[in-house]
Every structure is written in structure tokens, then in C-alpha cells.
Write an enzyme that holds these catalytic residues in place. Structure first.
Site, PDB file in Angstrom:
ATOM      1  N   SER A 152      -7.198   5.600   2.816  1.00 51.02           N
ATOM      2  CA  SER A 152      -8.119   6.730   3.355  1.00 51.02           C
ATOM      3  C   SER A 152      -7.216   7.651   2.512  1.00 51.02           C
ATOM      4  CB  SER A 152      -8.187   6.801   4.555  1.00 51.02           C
ATOM      5  OG  SER A 152      -9.013   7.750   5.151  1.00 51.02           O
ATOM      6  N   PRO A 166     -13.167  -6.771  -4.693  1.00 50.52           N
ATOM      7  CA  PRO A 166     -13.832  -6.734  -5.856  1.00 50.52           C
ATOM      8  C   PRO A 166     -14.987  -5.569  -6.169  1.00 50.52           C
ATOM      9  CG  PRO A 166     -14.604  -8.577  -4.656  1.00 50.52           C
ATOM     10  CD  PRO A 166     -13.646  -7.897  -3.893  1.00 50.52           C
ATOM     11  N   LYS A 198      -2.804   6.165   4.432  1.00 52.72           N
ATOM     12  CA  LYS A 198      -3.335   7.479   4.181  1.00 52.72           C
ATOM     13  C   LYS A 198      -2.805   8.651   3.393  1.00 52.72           C
ATOM     14  CE  LYS A 198      -6.674  10.701   5.961  1.00 52.72           C
ATOM     15  NZ  LYS A 198      -8.084  10.575   6.311  1.00 52.72           N
ATOM     16  N   GLN A 218      -9.989  -1.735  -4.163  1.00 50.01           N
ATOM     17  CA  GLN A 218      -9.754  -2.448  -2.736  1.00 50.01           C
ATOM     18  C   GLN A 218     -10.886  -3.489  -2.649  1.00 50.01           C
ATOM     19  OE1 GLN A 218      -9.434   1.195   0.007  1.00 50.01           O
ATOM     20  NE2 GLN A 218      -9.640   2.014  -2.055  1.00 50.01           N
TER      21      GLN A 218
END
Length: 364
Positions: free
Chosen positions: A225, A350, A158, A348
Site C-alpha cells: 500500500s 499473478p 506502506k 503481487q
């Protein structure tokens, strides 16, 4: 100490009753909780305050039920991903360490957490952020007792994103930022993923011009995130290690596209469950704790040779299309709509796909 994992439904934005129930039932104590990863029902954007509300509710329970100070509890990584589009149910996965029994001779789940050096507004989307996140991932590996990156199956971060205030702060110090506010969530996620990939040896250190541009560079275990509620990178790293005991094991795979249901079962197999050649949700027998998936609309606007309109829709953002679609695929695969699906998946997995991670209960 062994790791115990519990998935808890959120009945409302500030519902932490499931966490309190686990503590009362003795599954773990408040002071044994080391991390939380959850989905909240907000818009998933810059101004999604449901993440903050859920965060506050869970920390209040830990303070009420445990002995740790407010400052100590504030340092527990809690990664909240906003947006439960489609069938996704708001929920949290809680990780704790206790003396739960299990085979000490088998490879079982371990967890390590870390907090990076402060990420300045001018770092986001630039090599400085990659380096700081990579240092945080290496620290989390040491905390988990893992030396081999091959034993790492999931790294959840995060990180901060940009706001008008943080951009103004950078400008007052004579600095520039790499992007605008509404682009910063994806840029922060993507740059963090490159930091994970560098730390685990998946790629070499990228050049500045490759950040959020060269999508051949990615991590297969990153789930990133970002939000307004922090100024550092929080890192939660999970892998398997022999001799730690416990019931749980983790594995991963990579979804090649939004319909790649087979990769979800492959992640579950990689975690240690045996499945038939053509599995169904009923074959899991309640042994799957949760799946964690990153996804994004294919930039080419195609899916298995068919034209897609996600990127052309002016009414519904393509993030919401992609999250709802992949959430439905995952829910059908595991028979449970409480599944962690997050978008903004640059670097993150392909392009058009994303990592899928599974945690399973191997029993005693």
C-alpha cells in the site's frame, strides 16, 4: 513474547474505541502494540485523508494509555488502506506482543517490523526502491527471528507515492521521476512488491525495464500500500516459528482470479485449520481472525472466458470494481464483511489474481 491479534471495527473515521477497549480489558497494554493494518472508508486515492485521520486516532490512544514517547509511537508501523467499496467494513487488525499462553512446541505467529531508508521521489518505480525495500524486509525478518523465507507468509508494506511537491523537489535537485502523480500509487506498490520478492528469494533482481511491466515477476506473500503520509517504507512481516507460544498461526495462498474462493479456504488450511473438502463460512467456527487479499482487474478484460467492462468504465474506476467484487467473494467465504482487500496489485500475485493471507486462532 507471544503475538496477540485483534480485529476491531471502525464505527467512524476517527474511531479508536475498539483499541482502547482491548487495552482496558487487559488483552494487551498500549506499550505492547507493535503494528496496525486497517481499512478506512475514503476514496483510496492520493487525496484519501481518512488514512491520516485513522492513523492519528490510534496513535493518540497509544500515547494516552501507554508510557512510550510521541517519537516512539510515531515509529510504530500503521498501514491504512483506503476504500471500502461494496460490502467491505472499515476495520483495523492490531498486533501486540504479550505473555499469552499457548503451546511452546508448536509453530505459532511471529511478527517483525522495520522502516527502510528514506525513499526519494526519484526512487519510486526504479531499482533503488527495490533495493531499499528488500533491505527493510530482511531487517523485519531478523526482528521476527526468522531465517528461512519459507516461514514468511505475509509482508505488508506502506510506501510513499508522488505528489506535485515531491516531484518539484526532485526536479530542483536535477532528478527525474518514473511516472505521474496518479500512476504513482500502483507503481510504488508494484516496486515494493518486487523488493519483497527479491528479499525472500522468489525472484532475482529485476532489470529497470521489467518494473511494472513484466507481470510474470511477483511475490506470493506481498501486500503493498502507499500514501502521502510517509517518506520511508514501513514493513510489517509475519510468519510462523516454533517455540514462541501464543494462540495464532498464519498461512497463505494465491487467488488465480477474482472468483477464486477456493484459494481463500486454502490459505486458511495453510494456516492450520482443518476444513472439509467443500467448506462454508460456518466451518470456520469463529477461528479465523482475518484475511488479507490483494486484487486487480485482469488486464486482458476477461474473467473465466467472459468479457469484463471494469477497464472500459469511465464512471467507476476499475480499482473500485475489483475491490468490491473480491471483497464480496471474501466476505461470503468467511462470513464477515470486515475483510482486508486492497487493489493496485502489480507484482503481487499473478496478473488478475493476488495473494490471500489468513490468520487463525489455534486456541490454547
Amino acid at each position: 513474547m507471544a503475538v496477540v491479534v485483534a480485529k476491531l471495527e471502525l464505527r467512524n473515521v476517527q474511531d479508536a474505541s475498539g483499541l482502547e477497549a482491548c487495552i482496558k480489558e487487559g488483552r494487551f497494554t498500549a506499550d505492547q502494540v507493535v503494528a496496525v493494518i486497517g481499512k478506512t472508508e475514503g476514496n483510496g486515492g492520493v487525496n484519501d485523508f481518512t488514512r491520516i485521520l485513522a492513523d492519528q486516532a490510534f496513535r493518540r490512544v497509544l500515547e494516552k494509555r501507554g508510557r512510550r514517547s510521541t517519537a516512539e509511537i510515531a515509529h510504530i508501523p500503521m498501514v491504512w488502506s483506503g476504500g471500502c467499496d461494496g460490502v467491505i467494513t472499515p476495520h483495523a487488525t492490531v498486533f501486540a506482543k504479550n505473555d499469552q499462553s499457548g503451546s511452546s512446541n508448536s509453530s505459532r505467529l511471529v511478527i517483525g517490523t522495520a522502516v527502510s531508508a528514506a525513499l526519494l521521489p526519484e526512487d519510486i518505480g526504479r531499482p533503488a526502491m527495490i533495493e531499499k525495500v528488500a533491505d527493510g524486509v530482511r531487517a523485519a525478518m531478523r526482528a521476527a527471528g526468522l531465517a528461512d523465507p519459507a516461514d514468511v507468509h505475509y509482508v505488508q508494506t506502506k510506501t510513499p507515492l508522488l505528489t506535485i511537491d515531491s516531484i518539484r523537489d526532485a526536479e530542483t535537485r536535477g532528478k527525474t521521476v518514473a511516472c505521474e502523480v496518479h500512476d504513482s500509487m500502483g507503481v510504488s506498490n508494484g516496486t515494493a512488491a518486487l523488493g519483497i520478492a527479491v528479499a525472500l528469494g522468489e525472484i532475482r533482481m529485476p532489470k529497470s525495464e521489467q518494473i511494472c511491466q513484466d507481470f510474470d515477476l511477483y511475490s506470493s506473500v506481498a501486500s503493498c500500500s502507499s500514501g502521502v503520509e510517509l517518506t520511508h517504507a514501513q514493513v510489517v512481516l509475519l510468519g510462523n516459528k516454533t517455540g514462541v507460544g501464543g494462540r495464532y498461526r498464519i498461512g497463505h495462498s494465491v487467488m488465480k482470479d477474482a472468483l477464486d474462493i477456493d484459494s481463500i479456504y486454502e490459505a486458511i488450511r495453510n494456516a492450520g485449520l482443518e476444513l472439509p473438502a467443500r467448506p462454508r463460512a460456518s466451518d470456520l467456527n469463529g477461528r479465523l481472525v482475518n484475511c488479507f487479499i490483494k486484487c486487480e482487474a485482469d488486464r486482458h478484460g476477461m474473467l473465466r472466458g467472459r468479457r469484463q467492462i471494469m477497464l472500459d468504465d469511465s464512471d467507476v474506476h476499475h480499482h473500485r470494481h475489483a475491490k468490491a467484487a473480491v471483497g464480496a467473494v471474501a466476505a461470503a467465504a468467511i462470513g464477515d464483511p470486515a475483510v482486508f482487500v486492497s487493489v493496485d496489485a502489480m507484482h503481487q500475485g499473478p496478473q488478475g489474481g493476488g495473494p490471500v493471507i489468513a490468520i487463525v486462532d489455534m486456541g490454547t
